[in-house]
Design a protein around this motif. Structure first.
Motif, short mmCIF file in Angstrom:
data_model
loop_
_atom_site.label_atom_id
_atom_site.label_comp_id
_atom_site.label_asym_id
_atom_site.label_seq_id
_atom_site.Cartn_x
_atom_site.Cartn_y
_atom_site.Cartn_z
N ASP A 154 -12.64 -4.17 -9.28
CA ASP A 154 -12.35 -5.53 -8.81
C ASP A 154 -10.89 -5.69 -8.41
O ASP A 154 -10.54 -6.63 -7.68
N LEU A 155 -10.01 -4.82 -8.90
CA LEU A 155 -8.58 -4.92 -8.61
C LEU A 155 -8.09 -3.85 -7.64
O LEU A 155 -6.94 -3.91 -7.18
N ALA A 156 -8.94 -2.88 -7.31
CA ALA A 156 -8.50 -1.71 -6.55
C ALA A 156 -8.45 -1.96 -5.05
O ALA A 156 -9.24 -2.74 -4.49
N LEU A 157 -7.52 -1.28 -4.39
CA LEU A 157 -7.43 -1.23 -2.93
C LEU A 157 -7.60 0.23 -2.50
O LEU A 157 -7.19 1.15 -3.22
N VAL A 158 -8.20 0.44 -1.32
CA VAL A 158 -8.32 1.77 -0.74
C VAL A 158 -7.49 1.81 0.53
O VAL A 158 -7.61 0.92 1.38
N ARG A 159 -6.63 2.83 0.62
CA ARG A 159 -5.75 2.95 1.80
C ARG A 159 -5.99 4.30 2.46
O ARG A 159 -5.90 5.35 1.82
N PHE A 160 -6.32 4.28 3.76
CA PHE A 160 -6.48 5.48 4.56
C PHE A 160 -5.22 5.64 5.42
O PHE A 160 -4.86 4.71 6.17
N VAL A 161 -4.56 6.78 5.30
CA VAL A 161 -3.32 7.03 6.05
C VAL A 161 -3.49 8.29 6.89
O VAL A 161 -3.95 9.32 6.38
#
Length: 573
Positions: free
Chosen positions: A512-519
């Motif tokens: 519920d608190l996580a973010l996913v970042r694609f770089v």
């Protein structure tokens, strides 16, 4: 053209595209400040152009006017649409094509073109006598425009809290600048007019003006007068009727409203214990020294707060933080500001108490004054503790601003998202430093396959003949136990359709608190990799299966048609 407001109200008006290539000037004989604002519009503020009699006004006139000569300019935000009757069908088509062409041209500008255009536009505006020279007064005007322009850029990115550092100015008019520094001064009235114009273009939800007030009582009265006269009914001046005073109104209750955050004036007996409206840097210095804040009101020559300005503070009253125990007994309308270092210490030492505090009152976190280059701290650590207003330097792109944009990507980029239920309870036992087995602990296995990419750009500073060697990094940002990064190998000399077929597995304990970042980066053997594009989103917004991930530039704008092709699988543990 003929401007149409009703079948009876039709006036001939001159419309002209200005030299900057993006602003359309509309003739008007009215002199009010509101009318002056409506005299021009930026083509990027246009949502769409409807051809023919499609608006409510023009539909009522169908049959009495040539439909192929009519058009409606529909604006983003709350600005009213513009109904126009052209002299010919060709002229109507010419304007429709022209605005669409200008919009496409601006969207496809690279960073250098945008910067060149921005510089030329502001230099032209500041050169009032058009002699291609800059006087001292014109340089001052240019600096003022740049500062005001940064304010509306932040608002257009969904920012919902703006800090205004207010000081006494010349001729009785307060100014805004970062005190005791070489930053340029901007008239308070100009900033409030900009805020009035842009406050709700990107979001209809409430905007908070955080006043760092260093003004004399006389100029505070001027500030109050400008706030009331310019913002009008948007400004909250009294508690909303029919709501429980024990709780703050919801963003839905305050739609289209502007709140003033600041200290409220106190009675003569209370003045000895009150504190001044210190700026963020001064507040941080006082907390570092572990001393009570200086009471400027007790100094000779410093005026107390004006009641006119104090009464505009309704739901966001600034108070110094003393302890979680005292805050729990205070009303929900009190709020405290914390420098990043103090907030981090509270999170590590008293994480659960901070969560409970933020279920009752608002907290605002701001960057350290030691960040001379306007760098940013990691906002995720503050969101883990339920802090609502996590202030960042919007002018500095990078990972931290990517996370901010990603956090608020859900909810239509309106600037507000709802915290998970386990962070909203006054008796919550959630601890962001230790989530094992407690509330919010809902572990899932996140499997992502990075299959390929399409039409990746090369860095703008590379030679025309160079070809990128792309690689992809997948990052999880959340509670400490979830923070992790994994990356693919690079593919040599292929930015058009590189293929990796790499599969990564992540265990996410607090989704519920996580973010996913694609770089996506251009691999470099001799130095650090060059940034190519990224995309960040909340874990809860992920969709399983085969997906295309649109990439964004460093400034957060679209990098279309560049994208990643991935496969996502989420399995409960």
């Amino acid at each position: 053209m003929v401007k149409v407001r009703s079948p009876r109200w039709q006036k001939k008006r001159m419309l002209k595209l200005k030299e900057d290539g993006v602003t359309v000037w509309c003739q008007s004989h009215k002199m009010s400040s509101w009318a002056k604002e409506q005299k021009s519009f930026n083509v990027m503020d246009v949502e769409c152009i409807q051809e023919g009699c499609q608006s409510e006004t023009l539909r009522r006139m169908a049959g009495s006017v040539p439909e192929d000569q009519c058009l409606t300019v529909v604006f983003k935000g709350s600005r009213k649409s513009l109904d126009l009757l052209c002299e010919s069908q060709e002229e109507a088509r010419h304007w429709v094509r022209g605005i669409h062409t200008l919009q496409e041209r601006l969207k496809n500008m690279n960073q250098k073109d945008k910067l060149d255009h921005w510089i030329r536009t502001h230099l032209s505006k500041a050169d009032q006598n058009h002699d291609n020279k800059m006087s001292y007064e014109e340089v001052q005007k240019l600096l003022q425009m740049i500062n005001v322009d940064l304010s509306d850029q932040a608002l257009n990115q969904g920012c919902r809290c703006v800090e205004l550092d207010c000081w006494d100015g010349d001729k009785g008019e307060p100014v805004i600048y970062h005190g005791h520094t070489f930053t340029s001064k901007v008239d308070f009235v100009d900033v409030i007019e900009t805020i009035n114009e842009y406050a709700f273009k990107a979001s209809p939800y409430p905007l908070i003006l955080s006043l760092e007030n260093h003004c004399s009582r006389e100029q505070q009265m001027v500030m109050a007068r400008h706030l009331r006269s310019i913002l009008g009914d948007k400004l909250v001046t009294k508690p909303l009727k029919g709501l429980d005073s024990c709780y703050l109104p919801s963003p839905e209750d305050l739609k289209g409203r502007i709140l003033v955050k600041g200290k409220k004036g106190k009675t003569q007996e209370q003045c000895s214990s009150s504190s001044s409206d210190l700026s963020s840097s001064e507040e941080e210095a006082s907390q570092k020294q572990a001393k009570p804040k200086t009471n400027e009101e007790d100094k000779p020559g410093v005026s107390r707060r004006s009641p006119e300005l104090s009464e505009l503070v309704v739901y966001t009253r600034s108070v110094p933080f003393k302890s979680f125990e005292l805050s729990a007994k205070s009303p929900a309308t009190d709020m405290s500001s914390f420098p990043e270092s103090v907030a981090l210490r509270l999170i590590k030492d008293s994480g659960t108490h901070f969560i409970r505090h933020n279920s009752h009152q608002l907290s605002r976190i701001y960057p350290s004054s030691q960040r001379l280059g306007s760098s940013n701290y990691n906002p995720q650590e503050m969101w883990n503790a339920g802090c609502q207003i996590v202030a960042l330097n919007f002018q500095t792109p990078g990972e931290q601003m990517d996370l901010n944009q990603g956090r608020f990507r859900q909810n239509g980029l309106c600037g507000y998202v709802l915290k998970p239920p386990f962070m909203c309870q006054p008796d919550s036992v959630f601890n962001p430093e230790n989530v094992g087995g407690g509330p919010g602990h809902r572990p899932v296995k996140f499997t992502v396959q990075i299959i390929s990419a399409q039409q990746l750009p090369k860095p703008e500073w590379d030679k025309p003949t160079s070809i990128v060697d792309p690689q992809v990094r997948v990052e999880i940002h959340g509670v400490p136990i979830d923070n992790m990064k994994k990356e693919t190998p690079y593919v040599g000399n292929n930015g058009f359709n590189p293929r990796w077929d790499c599969t990564f597995n992540f265990m996410v304990h607090a989704p519920d608190l996580a973010l996913v970042r694609f770089v996506v980066e251009d691999h470099d053997f001799t130095s650090s990799n060059d940034f190519l594009g990224q995309y960040t989103l909340p874990f809860s917004s992920l969709r399983t299966g085969y997906r295309h991930v649109p990439l964004l530039k460093l400034d957060g704008s679209s990098l279309s048609p560049a994208s990643l092709f991935i496969h996502v699988k989420v399995t409960p543990c």
